[in-house]
Design a protein around this motif. Structure first.
Motif, PDB file in Angstrom:
ATOM      1  N   ASP A  62     -10.792  -0.904   8.730  1.00 38.96           N
ATOM      2  CA  ASP A  62      -9.951  -1.402   9.832  1.00 38.96           C
ATOM      3  C   ASP A  62     -10.315  -0.732  11.156  1.00 38.96           C
ATOM      4  O   ASP A  62     -10.071  -1.286  12.223  1.00 38.96           O
ATOM      5  CB  ASP A  62      -8.465  -1.161   9.517  1.00 38.96           C
ATOM      6  CG  ASP A  62      -8.196   0.285   9.129  1.00 38.96           C
ATOM      7  OD1 ASP A  62      -8.797   0.755   8.149  1.00 38.96           O
ATOM      8  OD2 ASP A  62      -7.404   0.946   9.817  1.00 38.96           O
TER       9      ASP A  62
ATOM     10  N   ALA B  88      -7.204   0.776   2.196  1.00 42.52           N
ATOM     11  CA  ALA B  88      -6.146   0.988   3.202  1.00 42.52           C
ATOM     12  C   ALA B  88      -6.405   2.283   3.962  1.00 42.52           C
ATOM     13  O   ALA B  88      -6.847   3.282   3.384  1.00 42.52           O
ATOM     14  CB  ALA B  88      -4.791   1.053   2.528  1.00 42.52           C
TER      15      ALA B  88
ATOM     16  N   ALA C 156      -3.104  -1.075  12.574  1.00 44.98           N
ATOM     17  CA  ALA C 156      -1.885  -0.731  11.835  1.00 44.98           C
ATOM     18  C   ALA C 156      -2.003   0.567  11.043  1.00 44.98           C
ATOM     19  O   ALA C 156      -0.999   1.132  10.620  1.00 44.98           O
ATOM     20  CB  ALA C 156      -1.550  -1.865  10.877  1.00 44.98           C
ATOM     21  N   GLY C 157      -3.219   1.050  10.837  1.00 45.21           N
ATOM     22  CA  GLY C 157      -3.391   2.169   9.914  1.00 45.21           C
ATOM     23  C   GLY C 157      -3.453   3.543  10.542  1.00 45.21           C
ATOM     24  O   GLY C 157      -3.795   4.523   9.878  1.00 45.21           O
TER      25      GLY C 157
ATOM     26  N   ILE D  46       0.817  -1.220   0.000  1.00 51.34           N
ATOM     27  CA  ILE D  46       0.000   0.000   0.000  1.00 51.34           C
ATOM     28  C   ILE D  46       0.853   1.273   0.000  1.00 51.34           C
ATOM     29  O   ILE D  46       0.313   2.374  -0.118  1.00 51.34           O
ATOM     30  CB  ILE D  46      -0.960   0.032   1.227  1.00 51.34           C
ATOM     31  CG1 ILE D  46      -0.177  -0.176   2.534  1.00 51.34           C
ATOM     32  CG2 ILE D  46      -2.068  -0.989   1.074  1.00 51.34           C
ATOM     33  CD1 ILE D  46      -1.028  -0.080   3.797  1.00 51.34           C
TER      34      ILE D  46
ATOM     35  N   GLY E  22       1.090  -4.457   3.868  1.00 50.73           N
ATOM     36  CA  GLY E  22      -0.323  -4.445   3.494  1.00 50.73           C
ATOM     37  C   GLY E  22      -0.556  -4.945   2.088  1.00 50.73           C
ATOM     38  O   GLY E  22      -1.431  -4.431   1.372  1.00 50.73           O
ATOM     39  N   ALA E  23       0.202  -5.961   1.673  1.00 49.67           N
ATOM     40  CA  ALA E  23       0.108  -6.452   0.279  1.00 49.67           C
ATOM     41  C   ALA E  23      -1.317  -6.884  -0.085  1.00 49.67           C
ATOM     42  O   ALA E  23      -1.787  -6.625  -1.190  1.00 49.67           O
ATOM     43  CB  ALA E  23       1.079  -7.613   0.084  1.00 49.67           C
ATOM     44  N   SER E  24      -2.013  -7.516   0.860  1.00 52.85           N
ATOM     45  CA  SER E  24      -3.331  -8.070   0.530  1.00 52.85           C
ATOM     46  C   SER E  24      -4.402  -6.986   0.347  1.00 52.85           C
ATOM     47  O   SER E  24      -5.458  -7.248  -0.220  1.00 52.85           O
ATOM     48  CB  SER E  24      -3.775  -9.054   1.614  1.00 52.85           C
ATOM     49  OG  SER E  24      -3.861  -8.364   2.849  1.00 52.85           O
TER      50      SER E  24
HETATM   51  P1  ATP Z   1       5.059  -7.593   6.018  1.00 54.16           P
HETATM   52  O1  ATP Z   1       6.028  -8.334   6.875  1.00 54.16           O
HETATM   53  O2  ATP Z   1       5.080  -7.956   4.590  1.00 54.16           O
HETATM   54  O3  ATP Z   1       5.014  -6.126   6.278  1.00 54.16           O
HETATM   55  P2  ATP Z   1       3.157  -7.974   7.943  1.00 54.16           P
HETATM   56  O4  ATP Z   1       2.690  -9.316   8.350  1.00 54.16           O
HETATM   57  O5  ATP Z   1       4.095  -7.229   8.788  1.00 54.16           O
HETATM   58  O6  ATP Z   1       3.669  -8.075   6.475  1.00 54.16           O
HETATM   59  P3  ATP Z   1       0.849  -6.899   6.839  1.00 54.16           P
HETATM   60  O7  ATP Z   1       0.283  -8.228   6.508  1.00 54.16           O
HETATM   61  O8  ATP Z   1       1.315  -6.037   5.759  1.00 54.16           O
HETATM   62  O9  ATP Z   1       1.982  -7.015   7.877  1.00 54.16           O
HETATM   63  O10 ATP Z   1      -0.154  -6.090   7.763  1.00 54.16           O
HETATM   64  C1  ATP Z   1      -0.674  -6.629   8.948  1.00 54.16           C
HETATM   65  C2  ATP Z   1      -2.164  -6.414   8.970  1.00 54.16           C
HETATM   66  O11 ATP Z   1      -2.438  -5.018   9.092  1.00 54.16           O
HETATM   67  C3  ATP Z   1      -2.827  -6.888   7.707  1.00 54.16           C
HETATM   68  O12 ATP Z   1      -4.074  -7.445   8.044  1.00 54.16           O
HETATM   69  C4  ATP Z   1      -3.023  -5.606   6.912  1.00 54.16           C
HETATM   70  O13 ATP Z   1      -4.124  -5.679   6.052  1.00 54.16           O
HETATM   71  C5  ATP Z   1      -3.260  -4.585   8.027  1.00 54.16           C
HETATM   72  N1  ATP Z   1      -2.845  -3.238   7.629  1.00 54.16           N
HETATM   73  C6  ATP Z   1      -1.586  -2.784   7.501  1.00 54.16           C
HETATM   74  N2  ATP Z   1      -1.572  -1.503   7.139  1.00 54.16           N
HETATM   75  C7  ATP Z   1      -2.856  -1.119   7.028  1.00 54.16           C
HETATM   76  C8  ATP Z   1      -3.521   0.106   6.675  1.00 54.16           C
HETATM   77  N3  ATP Z   1      -2.846   1.209   6.362  1.00 54.16           N
HETATM   78  N4  ATP Z   1      -4.874   0.117   6.651  1.00 54.16           N
HETATM   79  C9  ATP Z   1      -5.574  -0.968   6.969  1.00 54.16           C
HETATM   80  N5  ATP Z   1      -5.024  -2.140   7.322  1.00 54.16           N
HETATM   81  C10 ATP Z   1      -3.690  -2.228   7.339  1.00 54.16           C
END
Ligand code: ATP
Length: 351
Positions: free
Chosen positions: A328, A287, A255-256, A29, A278-280
Motif C-alpha cells: 500500500d 496488510a 489507510a495503513g 485484518i 480491510g476484509a479483502s
Molecule cells: P469497512 O466499512 O468495512 O471498514 P471500508 O470501505 O471502510 O470498509 P476497507 O475496504 O476496509 O474500508 O479499507 C479501505 C481500503 O484501505 C481498502 O482498499 C483496504 O484494502 C485498504 N486498507 C485498510 N487498512 C489497510 C492496511 N492496514 N494496510 C493496507 N491496506 C489497508
C-alpha cells in the motif's frame, strides 16, 4: 481565562507495576494486526496485559459489546480494530458508534504528520484533526416516514460542540499551535452547522492568542488536495471529520499508516486513524501493520510507559526509512517482514 470543568480521572487498571488494557481485535485484518502488537510488546518487555474480547459480528444482541464496555470502564483504556455489525435485527446499530457513544468519547483526535521515508502525494504535512465523535450525522436516527421517503436526523448540540471546541483550543495552547479552522456547511445547514460554527467562535474568545478561521467542507476537500500546508488544527463535525481524515491519510500514505485517539473525560480508545476493516486483504500477509502499531505506541505514552513507546516508535521509523514497506506504501515487503525488521531494531536498541 476560560472555565474548564475539572473532571476527576478514573484510575487506569494498574496492578503490580503492570497495566491491563482492553483489546478489541474486531474483524478483517484486526486480529492479525493485534497479533503483531502482542508479539512486539512481549519482545520489548512492555508491562501491559491485555483483556481480549471478541465481538461476534453476526450476533443479534449486544452481549459481547456490553461486556467490552464493562471491561473498558474497568481498565480505562482500550486498543481497537474495526468491529463489524452484520445483524439486520432492528435495534442492533453500528457497534463502533455504540461503543463511542456509551463511553462518551466525544473527541476523535488525529495527528497527521508526514513520514519523510514514505513516497506520499504531499510532503511535510503536520495537521491535527479534532472531530466531534458522538453525534451529528452519526446520530443513527433514521426512519422511512412513508414508503420511498427516508428521513435521517443530524443532531448537533451546544454542549458537545463546546466540549470538542474546548478540546481543540486547549490542545492548541498546550502544543503551541497557532490556528484552528472550523470545518462546516453552515451556508446550507444554517441551524445545525451554524450552531457548531457559532460555538467555536464563542469558545475562541477565551483563547485570544490562537487564530480561528472557518472553511466550508467542499472547499476544504479541494484545499486539502491543492494546498494542505495552510491547515494547523481542523475542528469538525462527525461526518466531515471522517471525510477530512480519509483525505489527509490518503495524502500521507493511505489507510495503513496513521493512528487515532478517541477521548472522553474518563476513557480512551486507540485505533487506526481511518477505521477500516480491510476484509479483502485479511490473512494474506500484506496488510500494513504500522497504523495499529502507532495506535499501540500512542497508548503506551498515554499510560506513561514512555521508554517503551520511544523504543517501538523509533523501530517503526527506522523500518519505514529503510524502505521496508508494504504494498500500500509502494513497497514489496510482507507484513511479516515489516514486523521482523521492527523486532530487529528493538533488539539493537535494547542490547
Ligand atoms: P469497512 O466499512 O468495512 O471498514 P471500508 O470501505 O471502510 O470498509 P476497507 O475496504 O476496509 O474500508 O479499507 C479501505 C481500503 O484501505 C481498502 O482498499 C483496504 O484494502 C485498504 N486498507 C485498510 N487498512 C489497510 C492496511 N492496514 N494496510 C493496507 N491496506 C489497508
Amino acid at each position: 481565562t476560560p472555565t474548564i470543568k475539572k473532571v476527576m480521572p478514573i484510575p487506569k487498571a494498574h496492578y503490580g507495576g503492570r497495566h491491563t488494557v482492553t483489546l478489541l481485535p474486531g474483524a478483517g485484518i484486526g486480529p492479525e494486526l493485534m497479533g503483531y502488537v502482542k508479539e512486539i510488546f512481549k519482545y520489548a518487555g512492555v508491562p501491559v496485559d491485555f483483556e481480549e474480547i471478541d465481538i461476534d459480528p453476526n450476533a443479534d444482541n449486544n452481549d459481547d459489546l456490553n461486556y467490552a464496555i464493562t471491561s473498558i470502564r474497568r481498565n480505562g483504556v482500550a486498543l481497537k480494530g474495526n468491529i463489524e455489525t452484520r445483524s439486520k435485527e432492528v435495534g442492533v446499530l453500528s457497534r463502533n458508534v455504540a461503543l463511542r457513544n456509551q463511553l462518551d468519547l466525544y473527541v476523535n483526535a488525529l495527528h497527521c504528520v508526514s513520514y519523510p521515508g514514505v513516497n506520499s502525494r504531499q510532503k511535510n504535512i503536520d495537521v491535527v484533526i479534532v472531530r466531534q465523535n458522538t453525534e451529528g450525522e452519526y446520530a443513527m436516527l433514521e426512519h422511512e416516514s412513508v414508503g420511498g421517503v427516508v428521513e435521517s436526523m443530524k443532531v448537533i448540540t451546544k454542549s458537545n460542540s463546546e466540549r470538542v471546541a474546548r478540546y481543540a483550543f486547549e490542545y492548541a495552547r498546550r502544543n503551541n499551535r497557532k490556528k484552528v479552522t472550523t470545518i462546516h456547511k453552515a451556508n446550507i445547514m444554517k441551524l445545525s452547522d451554524g450552531l457548531f460554527l457559532e460555538t467555536s467562535r464563542r469558545v475562541a474568545k477565551d483563547y485570544p492568542e490562537i487564530i480561528l478561521n472557518d472553511m466550508i467542507i467542499d472547499n476544504t476537500c479541494m484545499q486539502l488536495v491543492s494546498n494542505p500546508h495552510q491547515f494547523d488544527i481542523m475542528l469538525t463535525t462527525n461526518l466531515y471529520g471522517a471525510i477530512v481524515s480519509n483525505v489527509i491519510c490518503g495524502l500521507l500514505g493511505g489507510a495503513g499508516l496513521l493512528a487515532g485517539k478517541n477521548y472522553g473525560d474518563h476513557f480512551t480508545i486507540f485505533e487506526p486513524a481511518t477505521r477500516n476493516t480491510g476484509a479483502s486483504i485479511a490473512g494474506k500477509n500484506i496488510a500494513n501493520p504500522i497504523a495499529m502499531l502507532n495506535a499501540a505506541v500512542d497508548m503506551l505514552r498515554h499510560l506513561g510507559h514512555k521508554n517503551h513507546a520511544v523504543i517501538i516508535q523509533s523501530a517503526i521509523n527506522k523500518t519505514i526509512n529503510a524502505g521496508i514497506q508494504t504494498k500500500d506504501l509502494g513497497g514489496t515487503a510482507t507484513s511479516r517482514e515489516v514486523i521482523d525488521n521492527i523486532l530487529k531494531c528493538i533488539k539493537t536498541a535494547q542490547s
